[in-house]
Motif scaffolding. Structure first.
Motif, PDB file in Angstrom:
ATOM      1  N   VAL A   1       0.847  -1.199   0.000  1.00  0.00           N
ATOM      2  CA  VAL A   1       0.000   0.000   0.000  1.00  0.00           C
ATOM      3  C   VAL A   1       0.880   1.246   0.000  1.00  0.00           C
ATOM      4  O   VAL A   1       0.631   2.199  -0.748  1.00  0.00           O
ATOM      5  N   VAL A   2       1.925   1.245   0.810  1.00  0.00           N
ATOM      6  CA  VAL A   2       2.821   2.398   0.865  1.00  0.00           C
ATOM      7  C   VAL A   2       3.511   2.592  -0.480  1.00  0.00           C
ATOM      8  O   VAL A   2       3.647   3.722  -0.961  1.00  0.00           O
ATOM      9  N   ALA A   3       3.936   1.504  -1.117  1.00  0.00           N
ATOM     10  CA  ALA A   3       4.577   1.619  -2.428  1.00  0.00           C
ATOM     11  C   ALA A   3       3.602   2.169  -3.469  1.00  0.00           C
ATOM     12  O   ALA A   3       3.974   2.994  -4.312  1.00  0.00           O
ATOM     13  N   ALA A   4       2.342   1.742  -3.408  1.00  0.00           N
ATOM     14  CA  ALA A   4       1.342   2.257  -4.351  1.00  0.00           C
ATOM     15  C   ALA A   4       1.081   3.735  -4.117  1.00  0.00           C
ATOM     16  O   ALA A   4       0.941   4.511  -5.072  1.00  0.00           O
ATOM     17  N   VAL A   5       1.019   4.146  -2.865  1.00  0.00           N
ATOM     18  CA  VAL A   5       0.779   5.560  -2.572  1.00  0.00           C
ATOM     19  C   VAL A   5       1.980   6.398  -2.994  1.00  0.00           C
ATOM     20  O   VAL A   5       1.826   7.511  -3.512  1.00  0.00           O
ATOM     21  N   GLU A   6       3.203   5.878  -2.810  1.00  0.00           N
ATOM     22  CA  GLU A   6       4.390   6.610  -3.244  1.00  0.00           C
ATOM     23  C   GLU A   6       4.388   6.826  -4.750  1.00  0.00           C
ATOM     24  O   GLU A   6       4.731   7.910  -5.227  1.00  0.00           O
TER      25      GLU A   6
ATOM     26  N   GLY B   1       2.919  10.718  -9.431  1.00  0.00           N
ATOM     27  CA  GLY B   1       1.969  11.204 -10.411  1.00  0.00           C
ATOM     28  C   GLY B   1       1.395  12.560 -10.031  1.00  0.00           C
ATOM     29  O   GLY B   1       1.142  13.411 -10.894  1.00  0.00           O
ATOM     30  N   LEU B   2       1.210  12.773  -8.724  1.00  0.00           N
ATOM     31  CA  LEU B   2       0.699  14.063  -8.275  1.00  0.00           C
ATOM     32  C   LEU B   2       1.689  15.191  -8.519  1.00  0.00           C
ATOM     33  O   LEU B   2       1.286  16.341  -8.741  1.00  0.00           O
ATOM     34  N   VAL B   3       2.964  14.884  -8.489  1.00  0.00           N
ATOM     35  CA  VAL B   3       3.964  15.912  -8.791  1.00  0.00           C
ATOM     36  C   VAL B   3       3.739  16.450 -10.194  1.00  0.00           C
ATOM     37  O   VAL B   3       3.737  17.665 -10.421  1.00  0.00           O
ATOM     38  N   ALA B   4       3.521  15.555 -11.143  1.00  0.00           N
ATOM     39  CA  ALA B   4       3.270  15.986 -12.521  1.00  0.00           C
ATOM     40  C   ALA B   4       1.953  16.761 -12.625  1.00  0.00           C
ATOM     41  O   ALA B   4       1.878  17.786 -13.323  1.00  0.00           O
TER      42      ALA B   4
ATOM     43  N   LEU C   1      -6.860  25.790 -12.637  1.00  0.00           N
ATOM     44  CA  LEU C   1      -7.614  25.721 -11.384  1.00  0.00           C
ATOM     45  C   LEU C   1      -8.204  24.337 -11.168  1.00  0.00           C
ATOM     46  O   LEU C   1      -8.104  23.766 -10.071  1.00  0.00           O
ATOM     47  N   VAL C   2      -8.795  23.770 -12.224  1.00  0.00           N
ATOM     48  CA  VAL C   2      -9.379  22.426 -12.113  1.00  0.00           C
ATOM     49  C   VAL C   2      -8.296  21.391 -11.835  1.00  0.00           C
ATOM     50  O   VAL C   2      -8.469  20.486 -11.000  1.00  0.00           O
ATOM     51  N   THR C   3      -7.148  21.507 -12.482  1.00  0.00           N
ATOM     52  CA  THR C   3      -6.053  20.552 -12.266  1.00  0.00           C
ATOM     53  C   THR C   3      -5.524  20.635 -10.837  1.00  0.00           C
ATOM     54  O   THR C   3      -5.252  19.610 -10.209  1.00  0.00           O
ATOM     55  N   CYS C   4      -5.379  21.838 -10.311  1.00  0.00           N
ATOM     56  CA  CYS C   4      -4.897  21.979  -8.929  1.00  0.00           C
ATOM     57  C   CYS C   4      -5.913  21.440  -7.926  1.00  0.00           C
ATOM     58  O   CYS C   4      -5.539  20.789  -6.943  1.00  0.00           O
ATOM     59  N   VAL C   5      -7.188  21.680  -8.159  1.00  0.00           N
ATOM     60  CA  VAL C   5      -8.221  21.148  -7.261  1.00  0.00           C
ATOM     61  C   VAL C   5      -8.224  19.624  -7.310  1.00  0.00           C
ATOM     62  O   VAL C   5      -8.336  18.959  -6.272  1.00  0.00           O
TER      63      VAL C   5
END
Length: 123
Positions: A52-57, A62-65, A98-102
């Motif tokens: 689970v931790v590896a999947a969240v990492e 992906g969230l960085v991008a 704005l939509v991407t940041c939200v």
């Protein structure tokens, strides 16, 4: 000069310098090499937590991008709105940012909740 052999090295002055750690030169006893107890359910749960931790990492990567694209679009849209007026493309780029940041904030909160609960959101 050429063809001369290197002189033999002298013997070590102390017997300890030949093998400074004799305990490490012995082979590992069989009792130490194998597991003390068989695999239990808690070990499997621990490996599941690591999955689970590896999947969240990987989700965080992906969230960085997502945040980079969102912040870039938001900044570019605000720049276009401020200096070129309220054109159609400036409004679309700002709304996209704005939509991407939200969306990124929403996914971040989901991943944080998954880590706090220790499992996927559906369980």
């Amino acid at each position: 000069m050429f063809g001369e052999t290197w002189p033999d090295e002298p013997d070590p002055p102390f017997p300890e310098s030949v093998d400074p750690f004799p305990a490490y030169s012995e082979p590992v006893p069989e009792e130490i090499g194998r597991r003390a107890r068989p695999d239990t359910g808690s070990d499997r749960a621990y490996s599941r937590d690591r999955e689970v931790v590896a999947a969240v990492e990987s989700g965080y990567l992906g969230l960085v991008a997502v945040f980079r694209v969102g912040l870039f679009a938001l900044a570019l849209g605000a720049y276009l709105l401020a200096f070129r007026g309220g054109g159609y493309y400036a409004q679309v780029i700002t709304a996209t940012g704005l939509v991407t940041c939200v969306y990124g904030v929403h996914r971040y909160l989901v991943y944080r909740r998954v880590l706090a609960e220790g499992g996927p959101p559906g369980e």
